[in-house]
Design an enzyme around this catalytic site. Structure first.
Site, short mmCIF file in Angstrom:
data_model
loop_
_atom_site.label_atom_id
_atom_site.label_comp_id
_atom_site.label_asym_id
_atom_site.label_seq_id
_atom_site.Cartn_x
_atom_site.Cartn_y
_atom_site.Cartn_z
N LYS A 86 1.39 7.68 0.10
CA LYS A 86 0.05 8.23 0.27
C LYS A 86 -1.02 7.32 -0.31
CE LYS A 86 -0.04 11.19 -3.88
NZ LYS A 86 -1.18 10.53 -4.56
N ASP A 87 -0.64 6.41 -1.23
CA ASP A 87 -1.61 5.50 -1.84
C ASP A 87 -1.80 4.21 -1.05
OD1 ASP A 87 -1.95 7.24 -3.99
OD2 ASP A 87 -0.35 6.30 -5.16
N ARG A 132 -9.92 15.25 -0.80
CA ARG A 132 -9.22 16.22 0.07
C ARG A 132 -8.95 17.51 -0.68
NH1 ARG A 132 -4.21 17.97 0.05
NH2 ARG A 132 -3.55 16.31 -1.36
N ARG A 150 -8.71 12.08 -13.66
CA ARG A 150 -7.83 11.00 -13.25
C ARG A 150 -6.81 10.77 -14.35
NH1 ARG A 150 -11.16 6.12 -12.51
NH2 ARG A 150 -9.10 5.18 -12.42
N ARG A 156 -2.76 14.58 -16.74
CA ARG A 156 -3.52 15.59 -15.99
C ARG A 156 -2.91 16.98 -16.19
NH1 ARG A 156 -3.44 13.62 -10.13
NH2 ARG A 156 -1.81 12.19 -10.85
N CYS A 242 -8.66 7.11 0.99
CA CYS A 242 -8.61 8.00 -0.18
C CYS A 242 -9.89 8.81 -0.36
CB CYS A 242 -8.31 7.20 -1.44
SG CYS A 242 -9.62 6.04 -1.92
#
Length: 310
Positions: A86-87, A132, A150, A156, A242
């Site tokens: 996904k990155d 998103r 982040r 997190r 992103c």
């Protein structure tokens, strides 16, 4: 083929765990090859001050989580990069290619830690740095106050339900790989809350026609590969990245077809456009492009243009 293959990845515990996940069957398949790990720091790992990943990527001149690794690959300092797919941008660096996506794919879904959507009080503060997730949260709960955060997964997660945050949104894949699923309060339905294209999958990048590429060309899972190729094709057609709130979920169902559902959501959550369809496994890009065309026909170009304004 040299008996040494150098594997590059980011420095986080999750990145190292993903390398182990990929290497475990690979080392068994190629017992005569030695695999050496190399750590490569990315802009998103080093810059903890810039508020958003999109701004980090702009400063770095590429992706916040893949640019330096791709440079190391092209320069020959490493032979393989193990990414969180996904990155990785949908446009692959010249001279490199993605191998067939490894399987099985980890859980594609997002999760809420600290509370459930239903139990969060009005105006609750929820942490996430992904546009998103911000958009999709506000589409479901417009009263929420979304706080940009982040850092690595444990950092997190530690903020969930503590201090100024009532909950945080994370990827189930990362929590599962780190053994942290007991911290989850709610798993979000991927039809209602579609994940980032490629979420839960690994991207194995090599130099085109290199010895490592030839060695590893027969590895991977073609069903998983079809799913993520459809998702990434849709994202590419929408010129997303992103900073664009595009969610997509590809899966093979009992009918043997590839199914793809997707959503584009305005950053304030007020407008959400969805699309879905199915097609054969052997042409996933066509399915991705078809669903993207449907979304564009429903007017998502205006949503995307507003998001991209400086």
């Amino acid at each position: 083929m040299s008996d040494l293959v150098r594997i590059g990845s980011r420095a986080s515990k999750l990145a190292k765990t993903q390398v182990t996940e990929w290497l475990t069957p690979i080392t068994a398949q190629f017992p005569g090859v030695r695999f050496k790990r190399e750590i490569i720091l990315e802009g998103g790992d080093q810059d903890r001050v810039t508020p958003t990943l999109a701004e980090v990527a702009k400063t770095a001149g590429g992706s916040a989580f893949s640019t330096n690794q791709e440079e190391a690959l092209v320069a020959g300092r490493v032979d393989v990069i193990v990414h969180s797919l996904k990155d990785l941008p949908t446009t692959i660096t010249d001279g490199t290619t993605l191998l067939i996506t490894p399987g099985p794919r980890e859980d594609v879904r997002d999760v809420l830690c600290g509370a459930t959507l239903e139990s969060l009080p009005e105006g609750a503060h929820v942490g996430t740095g992904a546009p998103r997730r911000v958009a999709q949260l506000l589409a479901l709960r417009p009263d929420l106050q979304v706080v940009p955060i982040r850092g690595n997964v444990p950092g997190r997660l530690a903020r969930a339900g503590k201090g100024s945050l009532d909950a945080v949104v994370l990827a189930a894949a990362g929590l599962r790989r780190l053994g942290l699923m007991p911290e989850v309060h709610q798993v979000l339905d991927p039809v209602i809350f579609p994940p980032s294209p490629g979420q839960g999958a690994l991207g194995i990048q090599v130099r085109t026609d290199s010895p490592a590429a030839r060695l590893l060309e027969g590895t991977g899972d073609r069903q998983v590969d079809a799913c993520v190729r459809a998702e990434r094709a849709l994202l590419a057609e929408l010129h997303g990245g992103c900073s664009v709130p595009v969610g997509a979920w590809g899966r093979v169902e009992s009918d043997g077809l590839l199914h793809l559902s997707a959503a584009v959501t305005s950053l304030d959550g007020a407008t959400q456009v969805t699309g879905a369809g199915s097609g054969p496994l052997d042409d996933p890009e066509k399915l991705g492009a078809c669903i993207a065309a449907d979304l564009l026909a429903q007017g998502v170009a205006g949503i995307l243009a507003a998001i991209r304004k400086p």
